[in-house]
Design a protein around this motif. Structure first.
Motif, PDB file in Angstrom:
ATOM      1  N   LEU A 134       0.829  -1.208   0.000  1.00 40.46           N
ATOM      2  CA  LEU A 134       0.000   0.000   0.000  1.00 40.46           C
ATOM      3  C   LEU A 134       0.865   1.262   0.000  1.00 40.46           C
ATOM      4  N   ALA A 135       1.880   1.278   0.847  1.00 35.58           N
ATOM      5  CA  ALA A 135       2.779   2.446   0.897  1.00 35.58           C
ATOM      6  C   ALA A 135       3.484   2.643  -0.445  1.00 35.58           C
ATOM      7  N   SER A 136       3.863   1.536  -1.081  1.00 32.98           N
ATOM      8  CA  SER A 136       4.530   1.609  -2.390  1.00 32.98           C
ATOM      9  C   SER A 136       3.586   2.181  -3.452  1.00 32.98           C
ATOM     10  N   ILE A 137       2.311   1.775  -3.408  1.00 33.58           N
ATOM     11  CA  ILE A 137       1.318   2.289  -4.357  1.00 33.58           C
ATOM     12  C   ILE A 137       1.058   3.785  -4.112  1.00 33.58           C
ATOM     13  N   LEU A 138       0.910   4.155  -2.847  1.00 36.81           N
ATOM     14  CA  LEU A 138       0.660   5.570  -2.517  1.00 36.81           C
ATOM     15  C   LEU A 138       1.833   6.444  -2.955  1.00 36.81           C
ATOM     16  N   ALA A 139       3.060   5.932  -2.737  1.00 37.13           N
ATOM     17  CA  ALA A 139       4.252   6.684  -3.148  1.00 37.13           C
ATOM     18  C   ALA A 139       4.306   6.821  -4.673  1.00 37.13           C
ATOM     19  N   ALA A 140       3.895   5.752  -5.373  1.00 39.09           N
ATOM     20  CA  ALA A 140       3.890   5.794  -6.845  1.00 39.09           C
ATOM     21  C   ALA A 140       2.884   6.831  -7.361  1.00 39.09           C
ATOM     22  N   ASP A 274     -20.348   3.372 -13.049  1.00 39.26           N
ATOM     23  CA  ASP A 274     -21.246   2.273 -13.414  1.00 39.26           C
ATOM     24  C   ASP A 274     -20.568   0.911 -13.214  1.00 39.26           C
ATOM     25  N   ARG A 275     -20.369   0.570 -11.951  1.00 38.83           N
ATOM     26  CA  ARG A 275     -19.618  -0.654 -11.626  1.00 38.83           C
ATOM     27  C   ARG A 275     -20.351  -1.928 -12.039  1.00 38.83           C
ATOM     28  N   HIS A 276     -21.635  -1.813 -12.387  1.00 37.19           N
ATOM     29  CA  HIS A 276     -22.363  -3.005 -12.840  1.00 37.19           C
ATOM     30  C   HIS A 276     -21.965  -3.394 -14.265  1.00 37.19           C
ATOM     31  N   LYS A 277     -21.473  -2.412 -15.026  1.00 31.97           N
ATOM     32  CA  LYS A 277     -21.099  -2.711 -16.422  1.00 31.97           C
ATOM     33  C   LYS A 277     -19.608  -2.601 -16.676  1.00 31.97           C
ATOM     34  N   ASN A 278     -18.902  -1.803 -15.870  1.00 33.02           N
ATOM     35  CA  ASN A 278     -17.508  -1.483 -16.178  1.00 33.02           C
ATOM     36  C   ASN A 278     -16.528  -2.110 -15.192  1.00 33.02           C
ATOM     37  N   ALA A 279     -15.314  -2.323 -15.651  1.00 33.98           N
ATOM     38  CA  ALA A 279     -14.211  -2.755 -14.790  1.00 33.98           C
ATOM     39  C   ALA A 279     -12.955  -2.019 -15.232  1.00 33.98           C
ATOM     40  N   GLN A 280     -12.113  -1.686 -14.271  1.00 32.24           N
ATOM     41  CA  GLN A 280     -10.872  -0.957 -14.564  1.00 32.24           C
ATOM     42  C   GLN A 280      -9.687  -1.898 -14.370  1.00 32.24           C
ATOM     43  N   GLU A 281      -8.861  -2.065 -15.417  1.00 36.13           N
ATOM     44  CA  GLU A 281      -7.631  -2.863 -15.262  1.00 36.13           C
ATOM     45  C   GLU A 281      -6.655  -2.086 -14.388  1.00 36.13           C
ATOM     46  N   ALA A 303      -4.553  -2.569  -3.096  1.00 34.05           N
ATOM     47  CA  ALA A 303      -5.106  -1.793  -4.209  1.00 34.05           C
ATOM     48  C   ALA A 303      -6.470  -1.206  -3.831  1.00 34.05           C
ATOM     49  N   ALA A 304      -7.289  -1.986  -3.121  1.00 32.85           N
ATOM     50  CA  ALA A 304      -8.615  -1.505  -2.724  1.00 32.85           C
ATOM     51  C   ALA A 304      -8.504  -0.285  -1.808  1.00 32.85           C
ATOM     52  N   LEU A 305      -7.583  -0.338  -0.848  1.00 26.07           N
ATOM     53  CA  LEU A 305      -7.413   0.804   0.062  1.00 26.07           C
ATOM     54  C   LEU A 305      -6.875   2.022  -0.690  1.00 26.07           C
ATOM     55  N   ALA A 306      -5.934   1.777  -1.607  1.00 26.86           N
ATOM     56  CA  ALA A 306      -5.371   2.889  -2.386  1.00 26.86           C
ATOM     57  C   ALA A 306      -6.441   3.527  -3.273  1.00 26.86           C
ATOM     58  N   ARG A 307      -7.270   2.686  -3.897  1.00 27.15           N
ATOM     59  CA  ARG A 307      -8.339   3.205  -4.752  1.00 27.15           C
ATOM     60  C   ARG A 307      -9.386   3.946  -3.925  1.00 27.15           C
ATOM     61  N   GLY A 310      -8.404   7.280  -3.701  1.00 27.21           N
ATOM     62  CA  GLY A 310      -8.433   8.051  -4.944  1.00 27.21           C
ATOM     63  C   GLY A 310      -7.206   7.918  -5.822  1.00 27.21           C
ATOM     64  N   VAL A 311      -6.412   6.882  -5.578  1.00 30.61           N
ATOM     65  CA  VAL A 311      -5.173   6.693  -6.349  1.00 30.61           C
ATOM     66  C   VAL A 311      -5.504   6.193  -7.763  1.00 30.61           C
ATOM     67  N   PRO A 312      -4.840   6.722  -8.796  1.00 30.70           N
ATOM     68  CA  PRO A 312      -5.141   6.285 -10.164  1.00 30.70           C
ATOM     69  C   PRO A 312      -4.631   4.867 -10.455  1.00 30.70           C
ATOM     70  N   PRO A 313      -5.225   4.182 -11.446  1.00 34.07           N
ATOM     71  CA  PRO A 313      -4.850   2.799 -11.752  1.00 34.07           C
ATOM     72  C   PRO A 313      -3.352   2.614 -12.022  1.00 34.07           C
ATOM     73  N   LYS A 314      -2.740   3.546 -12.739  1.00 35.94           N
ATOM     74  CA  LYS A 314      -1.314   3.406 -13.101  1.00 35.94           C
ATOM     75  C   LYS A 314      -0.438   3.312 -11.842  1.00 35.94           C
ATOM     76  N   ALA A 315      -0.809   4.042 -10.785  1.00 37.83           N
ATOM     77  CA  ALA A 315      -0.006   4.019  -9.551  1.00 37.83           C
ATOM     78  C   ALA A 315      -0.084   2.658  -8.873  1.00 37.83           C
ATOM     79  N   VAL A 316      -1.244   1.985  -9.024  1.00 40.84           N
ATOM     80  CA  VAL A 316      -1.363   0.632  -8.456  1.00 40.84           C
ATOM     81  C   VAL A 316      -0.356  -0.284  -9.127  1.00 40.84           C
ATOM     82  N   ARG A 317      -0.340  -0.244 -10.463  1.00 43.67           N
ATOM     83  CA  ARG A 317       0.611  -1.099 -11.196  1.00 43.67           C
ATOM     84  C   ARG A 317       2.060  -0.740 -10.857  1.00 43.67           C
ATOM     85  N   ASP A 318       2.379   0.549 -10.909  1.00 42.53           N
ATOM     86  CA  ASP A 318       3.769   0.977 -10.660  1.00 42.53           C
ATOM     87  C   ASP A 318       4.196   0.661  -9.231  1.00 42.53           C
ATOM     88  N   GLY A 319       3.280   0.826  -8.286  1.00 40.51           N
ATOM     89  CA  GLY A 319       3.597   0.554  -6.890  1.00 40.51           C
ATOM     90  C   GLY A 319       3.840  -0.920  -6.631  1.00 40.51           C
TER      91      GLY A 319
END
Length: 474
Positions: A134-140, A274-281, A303-307, A310-319
Motif C-alpha cells: 500500500l505504501a509503495s502504491i501511494l508513493a507511486a 457504473d460498476r455493474h457494467k464497467n471494470a478498470q484494469e 489496491a482496494a485501500l489505495a483506490r 483516490g489513487v489512479p490505476p497506473k499508480a497501483v501497477r507501478d507501486g
C-alpha cells in the motif's frame, strides 16, 4: 480524559505500562508534553535497569518488578500492546475509573487538526506485506506516505515528527486495536481471520471483536476478504460513517463493489463509473512479487485501500512493480539440481503455512517448532496432495507428525529428533535427498521459532545458509 483530544498534558499523572519498543517513546513524548510520567515494568533485569536509568535521567519515574500495582494519583494508563487485558493493573484501573490507552490510541489522540488520514490493515496473516504494498502504491501516486504501526516508522514519530505526510499506511495488530477505542480510519481492511493469540484475547469471539474494531468509523471503504466470511460479517456489524461502502477482494472474478482477477489481470469493479457494467484494469498478476495466491490477495487488498483514497490505476501497477517483499516471506533462495529452495520462515502459524503450501505443486516440506497451542489437522488435510515428503524438527514436531500419519499416511516423513541450531542443515540435506527436479523444498514451519532460534529471521537465515552449502557442494 474522555473521547476528545487532550490539549493540556501539563501536570497530568500518566502511568506508562512496559519498557518495550512502544513504552519508552510514549514515556518520553508524554514527559515532553508536561505530564508527570511513571513507568511500571514487570521485569527487573540488567536491560530494564539500563533503560530505567536513561528515563530517570530525564526526570521520569520508573518502578521495576512491579507491573501490577496502580501508582497513586494515576489519571491515565498508556500500555504496551502486549500486556494482557486481565492483568491486575488494569483491573485496578477499571475500579478507579482510570482509562487505558495503547500506543496507537495515544498517537491517534496526539494528531494535529490537519493530520494525515490513516489507511489501516489488520488480519491474522499478510498485514506487513499488504501495508508495504500500500505504501509503495501511494508513493507511486506521488503522495507523501510511510508504512507505520507494527512496522517501519513508529506511529508517534509519524504523528509528531518533522515529516509531513499526506496519508499513512498503518499496520495494526489485534493487541493494538484492543487498546485503541477512539481510532477512526479513513478506510480499513481485515485480510483474514484464523485462530491466533487466543491465550491473550481469551476467546475467538474476543479476538474477532478486537480485529473488527478497525472498521469502526470508517469514512470511505471497509475492505473485506470474499473468501473469508468472518471478515464480511465484521463489516456488517461495524458502526461506520454514512456513505461508507463494503468493498470485497477475491482471487476470482469480481462482482460489483469488488476487486478481483480476470484472465491474469487485477481489475477494479468498485471504484469505477457504473460498476455493474464497467471494470478498470489495474495491473497484471505477474506485477505482484511473488505472484503466489495469498500474495495476490494482499495486493488486491492494498489496491482496494489505495483506490478508496483516490489513487489512479497506473499508480497501483507501478507501486506493485516497485515493491520487494521482506526477507523470509516466500523468498526464493536458490535452485539446486532443478529443485527450488524457498524460505517462508515467517509462516509461524498454520494459516500462514497453508497459504505458503498452496503456492507450489510438489513440495518437500520442512516444518516444526513451537506450536503455541495450534492444531495441524486441517493444514495437513488441505495440503496433503501437494506433499512429496516432510522433514520435521523442533519441540512440537510430534503434533505435525501425528497429523501427517492421519491425513497423509503415504507421505514419507523424516523426524529429526533435534532442537539444536545445527538441525537446519540436517533438515535441508534430508530434503535434498527426498526432492526430485521440479519440486520445491519449502521452509514453512507453521510454528514459532524460539525453541531453536532467537526469532524467525535467524531460522530463515539458517535455512538459506544450509542451502548455500548444498549449492557449494553440488
Amino acid at each position: 480524559m474522555g473521547s476528545g483530544q487532550v490539549t493540556d498534558w501539563q501536570g497530568k499523572n500518566v502511568t506508562v505500562a512496559g519498557l518495550g519498543v512502544s513504552g519508552i517513546p510514549a514515556a518520553k513524548v508524554l514527559h515532553g508534553l508536561g505530564a508527570k510520567v511513571t513507568v511500571v515494568n514487570d521485569g527487573d533485569d540488567a536491560r530494564a535497569r539500563a533503560q530505567a536509568a536513561g528515563l530517570e535521567a530525564l526526570g521520569i519515574a520508573v518502578r521495576l518488578g512491579d507491573g501490577d500495582t496502580l501508582p497513586e494519583g494515576t489519571e491515565l494508563i498508556v500500555t504496551a500492546p502486549g500486556w494482557k487485558p486481565d492483568k491486575p493493573l488494569f483491573a485496578a484501573a477499571q475500579e478507579a475509573g482510570v482509562p487505558v490507552w495503547g500506543d496507537v490510541e495515544l498517537a491517534w489522540r496526539l494528531r494535529g487538526p490537519d493530520a494525515a488520514p490513516w489507511l489501516a490493515v489488520t488480519g491474522t496473516n499478510g498485514k506487513t506485506t499488504t501495508v508495504q504494498m500500500l505504501a509503495s502504491i501511494l508513493a507511486a501516486a506521488g503522495l507523501r506516505t510511510a508504512a507505520v504501526g507494527n512496522i517501519g516508522v513508529s506511529l508517534l514519530d509519524a504523528v509528531l515528527g518533522e515529516d509531513q505526510y499526506d496519508v499513512l499506511a498503518v499496520e495494526l495488530s489485534s493487541y493494538q486495536l484492543h487498546w485503541a477505542p477512539s481510532l477512526r480510519a479513513h478506510s480499513a481492511a481485515v485480510l483474514n481471520l484464523a485462530p491466533d493469540h487466543l491465550d491473550w484475547h481469551g476467546s475467538m469471539e474476543a479476538y474477532a471483536a478486537d480485529k473488527g474494531h478497525i472498521y469502526d468509523g470508517n469514512r470511505v471503504a471497509c475492505v473485506y476478504n470474499v473468501a473469508d466470511k468472518a471478515t464480511e460479517d465484521m463489516v456488517r456489524e461495524a458502526d461506520v460513517e454514512e456513505g461508507c461502502r463494503a468493498i470485497g477482494f477475491t482471487l476470482g472474478t469480481p462482482a460489483p463493489s469488488q476487486l478481483g482477477i480476470v484472465e491474469g489481470i487485477l481489475v477494479d469493479r468498485a471504484f469505477v463509473e457504473d460498476r455493474h457494467k464497467n471494470a478498470q484494469e489495474l495491473a497484471e498478476v505477474s506485477d505482484v512479487n511473488p505472484p503466489a495466491p495469498h500474495n495476490v490477495a494482499n495486493a488486491l487488498a492494498a489496491a482496494a485501500l489505495a483506490r478508496a483514497y483516490g489513487v489512479p490505476p497506473k499508480a497501483v501497477r507501478d507501486g506493485l512493480r516497485a515493491f520487494t517483499p521482506d526477507a523470509h516471506r516466500i523468498a526464493h533462495v536458490a535452485d539446486v539440481d532443478g529443485v527450488a529452495y524457498v524460505d517462508d520462515s515467517k509462516a509461524t502459524n498454520t494459516h500462514a503455512a497453508e497459504a505458503s503450501l498452496a503456492a507450489y505443486e510438489s513440495i518437500v516440506w520442512i516444518a516444526g517448532g513451537l506450536a503455541k497451542g495450534a492444531v495441524f489437522e486441517e493444514l495437513v488435510a488441505k495440503s496433503a496432495k501437494r506433499l512429496r515428503a516432510a522433514v520435521l524438527m523442533g519441540a512440537d514436531r510430534g503434533l505435525i507428525r501425528e497429523a501427517l500419519a492421519r491425513h497423509a499416511p503415504e507421505v514419507p516423513v523424516v523426524d529429526l529428533d533435534r532442537t539444536d541450531t545445527g538441525a537446519m542443515l540436517a533438515a535441508v540435506q534430508e530434503a535434498r535427498r527426498l526432492a526430485v527436479a521440479g519440486d520445491t523444498v519449502l521452509l514453512a514451519p507453521a510454528c514459532a521459532s524460539m525453541d531453536m532460534f532467537a526469532n524467525y529471521n535467524q531460522r530463515g537465515d539458517a535455512f538459506a545458509e544450509a542451502v548455500r552449502e548444498l549449492g557449494a557442494g553440488a
